[in-house]
Design a protein around this motif. Structure first.
Motif, PDB file in Angstrom:
ATOM      1  N   LYS A 436      -3.073  -3.539  10.255  1.00 24.63           N
ATOM      2  CA  LYS A 436      -4.489  -3.476   9.860  1.00 24.63           C
ATOM      3  C   LYS A 436      -4.414  -3.756   8.315  1.00 24.63           C
ATOM      4  N   GLU A 437      -5.108  -4.591   7.771  1.00 20.04           N
ATOM      5  CA  GLU A 437      -4.779  -4.854   6.232  1.00 20.04           C
ATOM      6  C   GLU A 437      -5.259  -3.415   5.369  1.00 20.04           C
ATOM      7  N   MET A 443      -1.341  -7.035  -0.224  1.00 17.10           N
ATOM      8  CA  MET A 443      -1.408  -8.168   0.688  1.00 17.10           C
ATOM      9  C   MET A 443      -0.065  -8.666   1.078  1.00 17.10           C
ATOM     10  N   GLU A 444       0.996  -8.396   0.089  1.00 11.37           N
ATOM     11  CA  GLU A 444       1.986  -9.223   0.394  1.00 11.37           C
ATOM     12  C   GLU A 444       2.827  -8.210   1.445  1.00 11.37           C
ATOM     13  N   MET A 450       2.651  -8.372   9.345  1.00 11.23           N
ATOM     14  CA  MET A 450       1.811  -9.265  10.278  1.00 11.23           C
ATOM     15  C   MET A 450       2.948 -10.473  10.760  1.00 11.23           C
ATOM     16  N   ASP A 451       3.480 -10.933   9.773  1.00  9.69           N
ATOM     17  CA  ASP A 451       4.608 -12.029  10.189  1.00  9.69           C
ATOM     18  C   ASP A 451       5.708 -11.199  11.258  1.00  9.69           C
TER      19      ASP A 451
END
Length: 500
Positions: A436-437, A443-444, A450-451
């Motif tokens: 979750k963001e 963001m990095e 996420m990747d």
């Protein structure tokens, strides 16, 4: 022109019924006891099925038990050696003392006839038990047994009859090794001739059939897993594949199907289960079917496949909380009328034990159910697949792959089962750990996480594991399967051509 009984005739009929004596053959009892006292070898002809409780005359039963005790202990049982025990216990006091022993000796039959006399005594006992069961059924129907509905009374009567049928005495005998070898060779020859070397019913899963040889008669197979793992979908796949194999065989031989596949669906309705099978075979999402969100081509395919499936020897019973005795009765009826090849139970924790039994704990209740399912498998000579829930302790571990100790209210599940299988999907748990963001400082870092998550998801996407944790007749191990969530469909995983 019909005639009716007058009140006097009815009274006479009722009086005749009440005056009838229960079946008994005291002469046969005395003759057998005389033979035993004269030649203890006669005991070998009756010991495997006859007990003292089977004698109509209580004293004769007590004498038989006293004789049996001495013979079982390797001691001689004749009028001389038995005298002290019988006089001391007072068994003969009510029938004239030792003079009764003389009467028994004068009634003796030869050792050759002892078995026939024993079976006569045993048969009379069975008839007396049937009379008792009938009286209980009548009294219950008149309302003397409170708390039992009419349906419960039917099941209680059937349970009593089944218990009498299975516990009336062990009249089996040794099977020669030569005969056993012939059976083993027959099974091996069938496996050799069959494509894929499957001796039992096919499960529809190639790699599972390789490990098990198919679904074998008299076997109880437990298929367990946590909710949302796909237990019902996998069991339905096996049931459908078995039914299709039965139908294909019937079409090849030009005969009727040799039997049906019965699914007892305690959780889902028959319509819901049928929709799942249709969704899988027509490759139309079940969710879209329910919403009506399908095109004309999909609907036509849906209808065409439904006509093909309607021919399969597959039956569904969706009675909720069905009792073990009701299930047994319906299986026996189906085997008698249509034939029976496979039973699937979804799932055993939703079942009730036989009517009239009150287990002291939930563990004991589940044990009675699994023992009953194994008894059904053996009696009807069919494989039984029973689904089972797993306890929540799976969720507390880092590696959530199930183990035998995770079986909920396990009791004798592991002990009674011939095979225990767990279905597990890593994709289900990994999906819940999607980054979750808001949990990341930048963001990095979120993008890196996420990747990595997407990389792991790609490795487990559309994959499932069938963990064969126990198999009484063969190897254990993990079988990798293909799982398509949209159609709740399991299939063999082609590891060679995955890219296609």
């Amino acid at each position: 022109m019909t005639t009716t009984d007058t009140p006097n005739q009815k009274d006479e009929s009722l009086l005749a019924l009440t005056l009838r004596q229960p079946p008994a053959n005291v002469e046969a009892e005395q003759a057998l006891l005389g033979a035993l006292l004269t030649n203890n070898r006669a005991y070998d002809r009756v010991s495997d099925f006859l007990a003292g409780e089977h004698f109509a005359n209580r004293v004769n039963g007590q004498i038989y038990e006293a004789i049996a005790r001495r013979i079982e202990n390797g001691q001689l049982a004749d009028p001389v050696t038995m005298r002290a025990e019988l006089e001391h216990s007072g068994i003969l006091a009510s029938v004239g003392g030792m003079a009764y022993m003389a009467k028994l000796l004068s009634s003796m039959v030869g050792i050759i006839n002892a078995g026939d006399y024993g079976r006569t005594i045993h048969d009379a006992w069975i008839r007396r038990q049937l009379i008792d069961i009938g009286e209980n059924v009548v009294n219950s129907a008149f309302g003397t047994t409170m708390g039992l509905s009419g349906q419960d009374q039917i099941e209680a009567g059937e349970e009593a009859l089944f218990k009498l049928a299975t516990e009336k005495g062990n009249e089996g005998d040794f099977v020669s090794f030569n005969k056993a070898l012939s059976g083993a060779i027959s099974v091996a020859a069938q496996a050799f001739q069959n494509e894929g070397h499957v001796t039992g019913l096919t499960s529809g899963l190639r790699d599972l059939d390789k490990k098990t040889g198919g679904l074998h008669p008299s076997d109880l197979l437990i298929l367990a897993g946590r909710p949302a793992m796909g237990k019902t979908a996998l069991a339905t796949k096996m049931a459908f594949s078995a039914a299709r194999a039965i139908m294909d065989e019937a079409e090849e031989t030009g005969e009727k199907p040799k039997g049906a596949v019965a699914i007892f669906s305690l959780e889902m309705s028959a319509e819901q289960l049928a929709t799942r099978i249709l969704s899988e075979q027509a490759e139309v999402s079940g969710e879209r079917i329910r919403r009506g969100d399908i095109g004309q081509k999909e609907f036509d395919r849906f209808v065409r496949v439904s006509h093909e499936l309607a021919r399969l020897p597959l039956v569904i019973d969706d009675t909720p909380a069905i009792s073990l005795s009701a299930m047994r009765t319906r299986c026996r009826r189906l085997k008698r009328t249509q034939g029976l090849c496979l039973v699937v139970v979804d799932y055993l924790q939703l079942m009730r034990p036989s009517v009239g039994t009150r287990p002291e704990s939930r563990v004991l209740e589940i044990s009675m159910i699994t023992q009953g399912l194994k008894a059904i498998a053996k009696e009807l000579e069919v494989p039984v697949i029973a689904l089972s829930q797993l306890s929540r302790q799976v969720e507390s571990r880092e590696d959530k792959r199930p183990m035998l100790s995770d079986l909920r209210e396990s009791g004798s599940i592991e002990q009674d089962a011939d095979a225990v299988m767990f279905v597990y999907r890593d994709e289900y748990y990994l999906q819940q750990r999607m980054p979750k963001e808001t949990a990341f400082e930048s963001m990095e870092k979120y993008s890196v996480a996420m990747d990595e998550w997407q990389r792991k998801m790609s490795l487990v996407h559309n994959k499932a594991e069938l963990i064969l944790e126990k198999q009484r007749h063969g190897p254990t191990g993990t079988i990798n399967l293909f799982f398509e969530g949209e159609y709740t469909r399991f299939a063999d995983l082609d590891t060679i051509h995955q890219e296609h």
